[in-house]
Write a protein that holds these residues in place. Structure first.
Motif, PDB file in Angstrom:
ATOM      1  N   HIS A  10     -51.197 -18.498  16.577  1.00 15.10           N
ATOM      2  CA  HIS A  10     -51.676 -19.840  16.246  1.00 15.10           C
ATOM      3  C   HIS A  10     -52.638 -19.753  15.056  1.00 15.10           C
ATOM      4  O   HIS A  10     -53.497 -18.869  15.001  1.00 15.10           O
ATOM      5  N   PRO A  11     -52.525 -20.666  14.093  1.00 23.71           N
ATOM      6  CA  PRO A  11     -53.379 -20.594  12.905  1.00 23.71           C
ATOM      7  C   PRO A  11     -54.869 -20.743  13.199  1.00 23.71           C
ATOM      8  O   PRO A  11     -55.699 -20.265  12.421  1.00 23.71           O
ATOM      9  N   ALA A  12     -55.241 -21.375  14.305  1.00 22.45           N
ATOM     10  CA  ALA A  12     -56.666 -21.521  14.634  1.00 22.45           C
ATOM     11  C   ALA A  12     -57.340 -20.162  14.795  1.00 22.45           C
ATOM     12  O   ALA A  12     -58.535 -20.012  14.498  1.00 22.45           O
ATOM     13  N   VAL A  13     -56.597 -19.167  15.235  1.00 16.01           N
ATOM     14  CA  VAL A  13     -57.164 -17.831  15.437  1.00 16.01           C
ATOM     15  C   VAL A  13     -57.517 -17.204  14.086  1.00 16.01           C
ATOM     16  O   VAL A  13     -58.618 -16.684  13.904  1.00 16.01           O
ATOM     17  N   ALA A  14     -56.599 -17.277  13.136  1.00 19.79           N
ATOM     18  CA  ALA A  14     -56.863 -16.738  11.798  1.00 19.79           C
ATOM     19  C   ALA A  14     -57.999 -17.506  11.123  1.00 19.79           C
ATOM     20  O   ALA A  14     -58.847 -16.906  10.448  1.00 19.79           O
ATOM     21  N   HIS A  15     -58.045 -18.828  11.304  1.00 22.92           N
ATOM     22  CA  HIS A  15     -59.124 -19.636  10.713  1.00 22.92           C
ATOM     23  C   HIS A  15     -60.471 -19.235  11.301  1.00 22.92           C
ATOM     24  O   HIS A  15     -61.453 -19.094  10.574  1.00 22.92           O
ATOM     25  N   PHE A  16     -60.508 -19.057  12.628  1.00 20.77           N
ATOM     26  CA  PHE A  16     -61.754 -18.647  13.276  1.00 20.77           C
ATOM     27  C   PHE A  16     -62.199 -17.279  12.761  1.00 20.77           C
ATOM     28  O   PHE A  16     -63.361 -17.073  12.424  1.00 20.77           O
ATOM     29  N   GLU A  17     -61.254 -16.356  12.694  1.00 17.03           N
ATOM     30  CA  GLU A  17     -61.573 -14.999  12.249  1.00 17.03           C
ATOM     31  C   GLU A  17     -62.109 -15.013  10.815  1.00 17.03           C
ATOM     32  O   GLU A  17     -63.080 -14.330  10.489  1.00 17.03           O
ATOM     33  N   PHE A  18     -61.501 -15.806   9.950  1.00 19.25           N
ATOM     34  CA  PHE A  18     -61.967 -15.924   8.570  1.00 19.25           C
ATOM     35  C   PHE A  18     -63.402 -16.461   8.538  1.00 19.25           C
ATOM     36  O   PHE A  18     -64.274 -15.896   7.869  1.00 19.25           O
ATOM     37  N   MET A  19     -63.657 -17.548   9.268  1.00 15.24           N
ATOM     38  CA  MET A  19     -64.990 -18.134   9.274  1.00 15.24           C
ATOM     39  C   MET A  19     -66.016 -17.181   9.887  1.00 15.24           C
ATOM     40  O   MET A  19     -67.131 -17.063   9.385  1.00 15.24           O
ATOM     41  N   ARG A  20     -65.627 -16.502  10.941  1.00 17.49           N
ATOM     42  CA  ARG A  20     -66.540 -15.561  11.600  1.00 17.49           C
ATOM     43  C   ARG A  20     -66.973 -14.465  10.613  1.00 17.49           C
ATOM     44  O   ARG A  20     -68.120 -14.029  10.631  1.00 17.49           O
TER      45      ARG A  20
END
Length: 133
Positions: A10-20
């Motif tokens: 799911h793209p939300a996981v990659a987005h979270f990881e990027f922001m983190r």
């Protein structure tokens, strides 16, 4: 809708990881997702329901797959460092809203079952949009 509901990659996981990776200094981070009721309401809209009914023969099967998708997404978010996940939902009116809420409750209960003990899952209910002038 072209196939079964899935939460893998799911793209939300990659987005979270990027922001983190952009945050420093011990800032607490949180991921916000639409609650299952909102997803269900979208799936059950008349123009989407036809496609949904071609893939799923029953709400029971669809609810199970949607719960598994949410569980997968939340587990993947936990794996990359999320410890707080907020599920946003809106108050749904009408008879369809009650049906969606009942199915959403089933999805939510199944989705959060057996998640890590230190993962905080919060629900946030909004009752409309506020304007400021």
């Amino acid at each position: 809708m072209t196939g079964k509901i899935s939460g893998f990659n799911h793209p939300a996981v990659a987005h979270f990881e990027f922001m983190r990776n952009q945050i420093s200094g011990g800032t607490v981070d949180k991921q916000i997702l639409p609650a299952p009721e909102l997803c269900l309401a979208e799936l059950k809209r008349s123009d989407n329901a036809r496609a949904l009914n071609r893939v799923y023969q029953s709400d029971t099967e669809m609810v199970h797959d949607l719960a598994a998708a949410y569980h997968q997404i939340m587990s993947d978010l936990y794996r990359v460092g999320a410890r707080t996940i907020q599920l946003n939902r809106q108050g749904l009116g009408s008879q369809q809203g009650r049906s969606i809420t009942e199915l959403g409750t089933q999805v939510s209960r199944e989705a959060v079952r057996d998640l890590p003990a230190d993962l905080c899952v919060q629900w946030h209910v909004t009752h409309g949009t506020c304007y400021s002038a």
